[in-house]
Design an enzyme around this catalytic site. Structure first.
Site, PDB file in Angstrom:
ATOM      1  N   ARG A 109      18.190  -4.423   0.368  1.00 55.72           N
ATOM      2  CA  ARG A 109      17.040  -5.106  -0.220  1.00 55.72           C
ATOM      3  C   ARG A 109      17.503  -5.803  -1.493  1.00 55.72           C
ATOM      4  O   ARG A 109      18.074  -5.171  -2.381  1.00 55.72           O
ATOM      5  CB  ARG A 109      15.940  -4.100  -0.555  1.00 55.72           C
ATOM      6  CG  ARG A 109      14.764  -4.782  -1.199  1.00 55.72           C
ATOM      7  CD  ARG A 109      13.728  -3.783  -1.666  1.00 55.72           C
ATOM      8  NE  ARG A 109      12.578  -4.483  -2.216  1.00 55.72           N
ATOM      9  CZ  ARG A 109      11.870  -4.058  -3.251  1.00 55.72           C
ATOM     10  NH1 ARG A 109      12.179  -2.933  -3.852  1.00 55.72           N
ATOM     11  NH2 ARG A 109      10.858  -4.755  -3.688  1.00 55.72           N
ATOM     12  N   GLU A 125       8.798  -1.258   4.383  1.00 55.06           N
ATOM     13  CA  GLU A 125       9.763  -2.316   4.064  1.00 55.06           C
ATOM     14  C   GLU A 125      11.128  -2.012   4.668  1.00 55.06           C
ATOM     15  O   GLU A 125      11.845  -2.918   5.080  1.00 55.06           O
ATOM     16  CB  GLU A 125       9.872  -2.469   2.541  1.00 55.06           C
ATOM     17  CG  GLU A 125       8.622  -3.088   1.932  1.00 55.06           C
ATOM     18  CD  GLU A 125       8.472  -2.836   0.435  1.00 55.06           C
ATOM     19  OE1 GLU A 125       8.156  -1.681   0.062  1.00 55.06           O
ATOM     20  OE2 GLU A 125       8.672  -3.768  -0.344  1.00 55.06           O
ATOM     21  N   HIS A 150       7.758  -8.773  -3.108  1.00 52.36           N
ATOM     22  CA  HIS A 150       7.157  -7.882  -2.101  1.00 52.36           C
ATOM     23  C   HIS A 150       6.965  -8.633  -0.783  1.00 52.36           C
ATOM     24  O   HIS A 150       6.131  -8.255   0.045  1.00 52.36           O
ATOM     25  CB  HIS A 150       5.781  -7.354  -2.525  1.00 52.36           C
ATOM     26  CG  HIS A 150       5.793  -6.354  -3.637  1.00 52.36           C
ATOM     27  ND1 HIS A 150       4.778  -6.273  -4.566  1.00 52.36           N
ATOM     28  CD2 HIS A 150       6.679  -5.384  -3.976  1.00 52.36           C
ATOM     29  CE1 HIS A 150       5.034  -5.303  -5.418  1.00 52.36           C
ATOM     30  NE2 HIS A 150       6.197  -4.751  -5.093  1.00 52.36           N
ATOM     31  N   ASN A 162      18.355   0.334  -1.022  1.00 50.10           N
ATOM     32  CA  ASN A 162      17.594  -0.355  -2.059  1.00 50.10           C
ATOM     33  C   ASN A 162      18.158   0.115  -3.400  1.00 50.10           C
ATOM     34  O   ASN A 162      17.797   1.180  -3.891  1.00 50.10           O
ATOM     35  CB  ASN A 162      16.109  -0.002  -1.909  1.00 50.10           C
ATOM     36  CG  ASN A 162      15.234  -0.699  -2.930  1.00 50.10           C
ATOM     37  OD1 ASN A 162      15.738  -1.363  -3.848  1.00 50.10           O
ATOM     38  ND2 ASN A 162      13.935  -0.536  -2.796  1.00 50.10           N
ATOM     39  N   ARG A 182       3.723  -2.415 -15.692  1.00 44.71           N
ATOM     40  CA  ARG A 182       3.820  -3.845 -16.055  1.00 44.71           C
ATOM     41  C   ARG A 182       2.440  -4.424 -16.325  1.00 44.71           C
ATOM     42  O   ARG A 182       1.470  -4.069 -15.668  1.00 44.71           O
ATOM     43  CB  ARG A 182       4.462  -4.629 -14.904  1.00 44.71           C
ATOM     44  CG  ARG A 182       5.947  -4.450 -14.808  1.00 44.71           C
ATOM     45  CD  ARG A 182       6.501  -5.147 -13.578  1.00 44.71           C
ATOM     46  NE  ARG A 182       7.124  -4.196 -12.691  1.00 44.71           N
ATOM     47  CZ  ARG A 182       7.375  -4.397 -11.395  1.00 44.71           C
ATOM     48  NH1 ARG A 182       7.056  -5.549 -10.832  1.00 44.71           N
ATOM     49  NH2 ARG A 182       7.950  -3.460 -10.666  1.00 44.71           N
TER      50      ARG A 182
END
Ligand code: ADP
Length: 367
Positions: free
Chosen positions: A61, A354, A150, A8, A211
């Site tokens: 990813r 993940e 996601h 990732n 965020r």
């Protein structure tokens, strides 16, 4: 033993996980921080691996797959060009992924490399959920739509929830709350996502670590026109100095709770805004689904923060949602139910994985 290496490559770090896709066992994982040179970072990753014997593939990813890339994809030069072409849609995410992929292919040229896209699961969102209500020509010309992110986690967790309940995935209406540093919610009807909170970029929706989530676009034009902030400054502010951190000065919920306990009003406000937004999305998704079987919390905050789970769902008994305080407070790290036995809606906590989902997607692609 067969293994898959999952990479990732983010804007400032490279996370890696060497795992055994059948059993789900992770053999070694870690993160290289403060990355400026992806070649060096990848060299450090490979130095940390015990052995490459049995390595079947490298799974990457990739955050944004746009309209075209949504299946796990065996990477060739064209795939890389396609991911690069999407960089304007995900300027913070796709460029480092491309650098990571290029370097990893140089280090391991003989192995298949597979890209797994964060947007993939939401590719077929119903148009009513996917489209912004803006000028059609502008939207079409610039590929503006809600892509969602996601997705690997929402899919994995909703499948795990079905397993946990011993029910077919296709038979359940689910709400998944992925609450990490990034946070997103999804409504999944019979295995098909019908809405998700992130949009064209991972900035829309829930309040996150740094965020803002949902914001009136008028704020942006106002800051640009009147406050004379540059587009870059506004983007940086909304991405890195907003959310829980922007309001309360902390990213980590453990630190936020400590500050709240000392009577810190800014921290309390950050928490309240976070919970308020989360409850709005839960309410919206209950209405979209009509009938919800299961609500699942996952990711760093969702898996660990009992107070967030309690406050997100308190007072909803009339909607069929009742948490069992004792089950909710149990600090276990496995998939578990936290709703009361009599609660018509089942509430679960399920650890996301993940990396495992990406590793298994690689195996699927390679047949
Ligand atoms: P990312 O989006 O970076 O993958 P994670 O899913 O790992 O993030 O979530 C990280 C966040 O989880 C931390 O910033 C922190 O707020 C939260 N977190 C981790 N452990 C706990 C805990 N024990 N209690 C409360 N919050 C936690």
């Amino acid at each position: 033993m067969t293994t898959v290496l999952v990479l990732n490559s983010g804007s400032s770090s490279v996370k890696y996980d060497l795992l055994e896709p059948d059993s789900g066992t992770s053999l070694v994982s870690g993160v290289i921080e403060r990355v400026t040179d992806y070649r060096q970072a990848l060299t450090a990753v490979f130095a940390a691996l015990p052995s490459l014997d049995g390595l079947l593939a490298v799974g990457h990813r990739v955050v944004h797959g746009g309209n075209k890339l949504y299946r796990p994809t065996l990477i060739d030069d064209q795939t890389i060009a396609d991911i690069e072409e999407l960089s304007p849609l995900a300027p913070l995410h796709n460029p480092p992924a491309v650098l990571g992929i290029k370097e990893a292919r140089k280090v391991l040229p003989g192995l298949p490399h597979v890209a797994v896209f964060d947007t993939a699961f939401f590719h077929d969102l119903p148009p009513a959920a996917a489209e912004y209500a803006i000028d059609r020509d502008v939207a079409d010309t610039w590929n503006i739509r809600r892509y969602g992110f996601h997705g690997t986690s929402h899919r994995y967790v909703s499948e795990q929830a079905a397993d946990f309940l011993d029910a077919p995935w296709e038979s359940l209406n689910q709400i998944v709350l992925h609450l990490g540093n990034g946070a997103s919610a999804s409504a999944i009807a019979g295995g098909r996502p019908i809405d998700t909170s992130m949009g064209m970029t991972p900035m829309e929706g829930l309040v996150m670590g740094t965020r803002s989530g949902d914001i009136d676009p008028g704020v942006i034009t106002y800051l640009w026109r009147t406050a004379k902030m540059s587009v870059e400054d506004i983007e940086t502010m909304l991405n890195r100095r907003s959310g829980v951190f922007g309001l309360g000065g902390e990213i980590d919920f453990r630190a936020l709770h400590k500050r709240i306990e000392t009577g810190d009003e800014a921290a309390q406000l950050a928490y309240d805004v976070y919970i308020h937004r989360l409850r709005k999305y839960i309410g919206a998704y209950l209405a979209l689904l009509g009938n919800t079987d299961v609500i699942t919390f996952t990711a760093g905050v969702g898996e660990n923060d009992a107070a967030v789970r309690r406050d997100a769902l308190s007072g909803l008994t009339s909607l069929g949602i009742e948490i069992d305080e004792q089950l909710n407070d149990a600090p276990e790290r496995v998939a578990r139910r936290i709703s009361a036995e009599r609660s018509p809606v089942t509430v679960l906590v399920i650890p996301t994985d993940e990396e495992l989902a990406i590793a298994r997607a690689c195996v699927d692609v390679l047949g």
